[in-house]
Design an enzyme around this catalytic site. Structure first.
Site, short mmCIF file in Angstrom:
data_model
loop_
_atom_site.label_atom_id
_atom_site.label_comp_id
_atom_site.label_asym_id
_atom_site.label_seq_id
_atom_site.Cartn_x
_atom_site.Cartn_y
_atom_site.Cartn_z
N TYR A 63 0.83 -1.22 0.00
CA TYR A 63 0.00 0.00 0.00
C TYR A 63 0.85 1.26 0.00
CZ TYR A 63 -4.18 -2.78 0.23
OH TYR A 63 -5.19 -3.65 -0.10
N ASN A 101 -13.09 2.44 -5.53
CA ASN A 101 -11.67 2.79 -5.64
C ASN A 101 -11.17 3.46 -4.37
OD1 ASN A 101 -12.00 1.85 -8.19
ND2 ASN A 101 -12.09 3.87 -9.17
N ASP A 103 -8.38 5.29 -4.57
CA ASP A 103 -7.66 6.50 -4.99
C ASP A 103 -8.54 7.72 -4.75
OD1 ASP A 103 -9.27 7.27 -7.38
OD2 ASP A 103 -8.52 5.42 -8.27
N HIS A 118 -14.81 0.95 -0.26
CA HIS A 118 -13.66 0.09 0.08
C HIS A 118 -12.53 0.87 0.75
CE1 HIS A 118 -14.97 -3.17 -3.07
NE2 HIS A 118 -15.69 -3.20 -1.96
N CYS A 145 0.03 5.59 16.87
CA CYS A 145 -1.24 6.24 16.52
C CYS A 145 -1.27 7.59 17.24
CB CYS A 145 -2.41 5.37 16.97
SG CYS A 145 -4.00 6.22 16.89
N GLY A 185 -16.79 0.99 -15.18
CA GLY A 185 -15.44 0.47 -15.00
C GLY A 185 -15.26 -0.53 -13.88
C1 BJW Z 1 -12.26 -0.16 -18.22
C2 BJW Z 1 -11.12 0.44 -18.67
C3 BJW Z 1 -11.31 1.67 -19.24
C4 BJW Z 1 -10.50 -1.50 -17.85
N1 BJW Z 1 -12.51 2.17 -19.33
N2 BJW Z 1 -13.48 0.28 -18.27
C5 BJW Z 1 -18.55 -16.24 -2.69
C6 BJW Z 1 -19.62 -15.73 -3.41
C7 BJW Z 1 -20.01 -14.40 -3.29
C8 BJW Z 1 -19.31 -13.53 -2.44
C9 BJW Z 1 -18.25 -14.05 -1.73
C10 BJW Z 1 -17.88 -15.38 -1.85
N3 BJW Z 1 -16.80 -15.58 -1.05
C11 BJW Z 1 -16.50 -14.41 -0.42
C12 BJW Z 1 -17.38 -13.46 -0.84
C13 BJW Z 1 -17.40 -12.04 -0.42
C14 BJW Z 1 -16.23 -11.27 -1.02
C15 BJW Z 1 -16.26 -11.42 -2.54
O1 BJW Z 1 -16.99 -10.77 -3.24
N4 BJW Z 1 -15.41 -12.30 -3.08
C16 BJW Z 1 -15.44 -12.54 -4.52
C17 BJW Z 1 -14.05 -12.40 -5.09
C18 BJW Z 1 -16.08 -13.89 -4.75
N5 BJW Z 1 -16.44 -9.88 -0.67
C19 BJW Z 1 -16.03 -9.39 0.49
O2 BJW Z 1 -15.38 -10.05 1.29
C20 BJW Z 1 -16.42 -7.96 0.82
N6 BJW Z 1 -17.05 -7.92 2.08
C21 BJW Z 1 -18.21 -8.57 2.33
O3 BJW Z 1 -18.78 -9.24 1.49
O4 BJW Z 1 -18.69 -8.36 3.60
C22 BJW Z 1 -19.90 -9.06 3.98
C23 BJW Z 1 -21.16 -8.39 3.55
C24 BJW Z 1 -22.31 -9.13 3.43
C25 BJW Z 1 -23.49 -8.52 3.03
C26 BJW Z 1 -23.55 -7.18 2.77
C27 BJW Z 1 -22.41 -6.45 2.92
C28 BJW Z 1 -21.22 -7.06 3.29
C29 BJW Z 1 -15.21 -7.04 0.86
C30 BJW Z 1 -14.61 -6.87 -0.49
C31 BJW Z 1 -13.33 -6.05 -0.40
C32 BJW Z 1 -12.67 -5.83 -1.74
N7 BJW Z 1 -11.41 -5.23 -1.58
C33 BJW Z 1 -10.61 -4.90 -2.74
C34 BJW Z 1 -9.24 -4.42 -2.25
C35 BJW Z 1 -9.44 -3.05 -1.56
C36 BJW Z 1 -8.26 -2.21 -1.43
C37 BJW Z 1 -7.33 -2.13 -2.61
O5 BJW Z 1 -7.60 -1.39 -3.59
O6 BJW Z 1 -6.30 -2.76 -2.49
O7 BJW Z 1 -11.27 -3.90 -3.53
S1 BJW Z 1 -10.46 -6.26 -3.91
C38 BJW Z 1 -10.48 -5.26 -5.34
O8 BJW Z 1 -11.64 -5.61 -6.16
C39 BJW Z 1 -10.73 -3.81 -4.86
C40 BJW Z 1 -11.75 -3.33 -5.84
O9 BJW Z 1 -12.46 -2.24 -5.31
C41 BJW Z 1 -12.60 -4.56 -6.09
C42 BJW Z 1 -13.40 -4.49 -7.38
O10 BJW Z 1 -12.58 -4.46 -8.49
P1 BJW Z 1 -13.02 -3.61 -9.77
O11 BJW Z 1 -13.05 -2.18 -9.43
O12 BJW Z 1 -14.24 -4.17 -10.34
O13 BJW Z 1 -11.75 -3.83 -10.72
P2 BJW Z 1 -11.50 -5.02 -11.78
O14 BJW Z 1 -10.06 -5.00 -12.10
O15 BJW Z 1 -12.07 -6.29 -11.32
O16 BJW Z 1 -12.35 -4.57 -13.05
C43 BJW Z 1 -12.02 -3.44 -13.82
C44 BJW Z 1 -13.04 -3.31 -14.96
O17 BJW Z 1 -12.74 -2.11 -15.67
C45 BJW Z 1 -12.98 -4.47 -15.98
O18 BJW Z 1 -14.30 -4.91 -16.27
C46 BJW Z 1 -12.37 -3.81 -17.22
O19 BJW Z 1 -12.88 -4.32 -18.44
C47 BJW Z 1 -12.77 -2.37 -17.05
N8 BJW Z 1 -11.84 -1.42 -17.68
N9 BJW Z 1 -10.04 -0.41 -18.45
C48 BJW Z 1 -13.57 1.48 -18.84
N10 BJW Z 1 -10.23 2.34 -19.76
#
Ligand code: BJW
Length: 244
Positions: A63, A101, A103, A118, A145, A185
């Site tokens: 990070y 995001n 950022d 997030h 802290c 995105g």
């Molecule tokens: C463009 C482009 C351009 C490219 N123009 N587009 C089994 C089933 C279902 C759920 C779960 C499961 N097992 C566990 C879970 C839950 C888990 C989860 O979802 N896991 C899955 C992987 C299966 N989720 C959690 O644990 C979350 N918490 C939770 O569920 O708590 C319980 C709860 C229950 C009920 C209600 C509420 C809560 C927490 C999730 C935390 C995610 N953290 C991260 C890291 C954060 C910090 C960091 O940045 O380091 O967050 S992971 C990472 O993925 C980050 C992002 O925010 C997140 C999403 O990614 P994003 O933004 O979609 O990016 P990409 O790369 O995947 O996609 C980019 C897209 O852009 C692509 O489609 C490209 O095509 C496109 N693109 N260039 C337009 N120029």
């Protein structure tokens, strides 16, 4: 698009969800695209509480590097961030911008108060006293802290797998009440954000995806526009603002 502009009124409530794709053309890596962050590091090591407990130095390095990257003068908000800020400013109805995001490019692009579900790279969280403080430099296990004075409890204020994202109640309420849901995105792999489109749609919203390619949740969108965010988002916002 004409289907959308025909059915929308300027007083309608909008929820916009953004993901890493919106910042890609600003120079920040996405997670799941070819060469993206999860192809460089193991997410179990750097994006879970267990990974942090195992090796906090590794997680701090990951990070710290990303925080320094964000401070690079070459990393600037792009036309998509600015267009969404303009929509927020000029749309007469309520607009809630929810971003996955960590950022700060929405803020720098002019958005007033994006909801960072997030967390934020430029904030630190103390695991001892739960204080959230600004963080503009590197974090380490040796830091004290400034709120409680204890050592070793500071971590990046980001939401890892298995942790509850921020402000879920507020987001759920907005999804139930919105007339238009727009996803920009994001790949639709990570819940709960990936489920927002289905929730908004079942509550009666019109749903639009703006992404480079169809996401995991593509079938839940009434309308999809595929292309780079810097092209499709400003064009979409221009069309929306013809209604104002
Ligand atoms: C463009 C482009 C351009 C490219 N123009 N587009 C089994 C089933 C279902 C759920 C779960 C499961 N097992 C566990 C879970 C839950 C888990 C989860 O979802 N896991 C899955 C992987 C299966 N989720 C959690 O644990 C979350 N918490 C939770 O569920 O708590 C319980 C709860 C229950 C009920 C209600 C509420 C809560 C927490 C999730 C935390 C995610 N953290 C991260 C890291 C954060 C910090 C960091 O940045 O380091 O967050 S992971 C990472 O993925 C980050 C992002 O925010 C997140 C999403 O990614 P994003 O933004 O979609 O990016 P990409 O790369 O995947 O996609 C980019 C897209 O852009 C692509 O489609 C490209 O095509 C496109 N693109 N260039 C337009 N120029």
């Amino acid at each position: 698009m004409s289907t959308l502009t025909n059915r929308l009124r300027p007083t309608d409530r909008i929820v916009i969800l953004t993901g890493a794709g919106i910042s890609k053309e600003s120079g920040l890596d996405t997670f799941r695209c070819a060469g993206g962050i999860w192809s460089q590091v193991d997410l179990e090591d750097v994006a879970t509480p267990e990974g942090f407990a195992r090796d906090p130095d590794l997680v701090h390095r990951f990070y710290n590097d990303r925080r320094r990257g964000l401070l690079d003068p070459a990393i600037q908000p792009n036309a998509a961030h600015r267009a969404l800020a303009e929509l927020e400013r000029r749309w007469p109805g309520e607009v809630l911008l929810v971003t996955q995001n960590i950022d700060d490019l929405h803020e720098r692009g002019g958005s007033a108060a994006p909801l960072h579900m997030h967390g934020e790279l430029r904030k630190a969280f103390c695991m001892h006293c739960r204080a959230v403080t600004d963080c503009h430099g590197d974090l380490s296990v040796h830091d004290l802290c400034l709120t409680c004075g204890r050592k070793g409890g500071l971590r990046p204020d980001v939401v890892w797998f298995g942790e509850m994202p921020y402000q879920m109640e507020r987001i759920q309420r907005a999804l139930e009440e919105c007339d238009l849901f727009v996803s920009v995105g994001t790949s639709g792999h990570v819940y709960p954000a990936a489920g927002f489109v289905a929730e908004a749609r079942s509550a009666g919203a019109y749903t639009v995806e703006l992404n480079l390619e169809p996401s995991e949740g593509a079938s839940y969108f009434h309308s999809s526009i595929h292309g780079p965010a810097t092209q499709v988002v400003p064009a979409f916002v221009r069309d929306m603002l013809t209604l104002v």
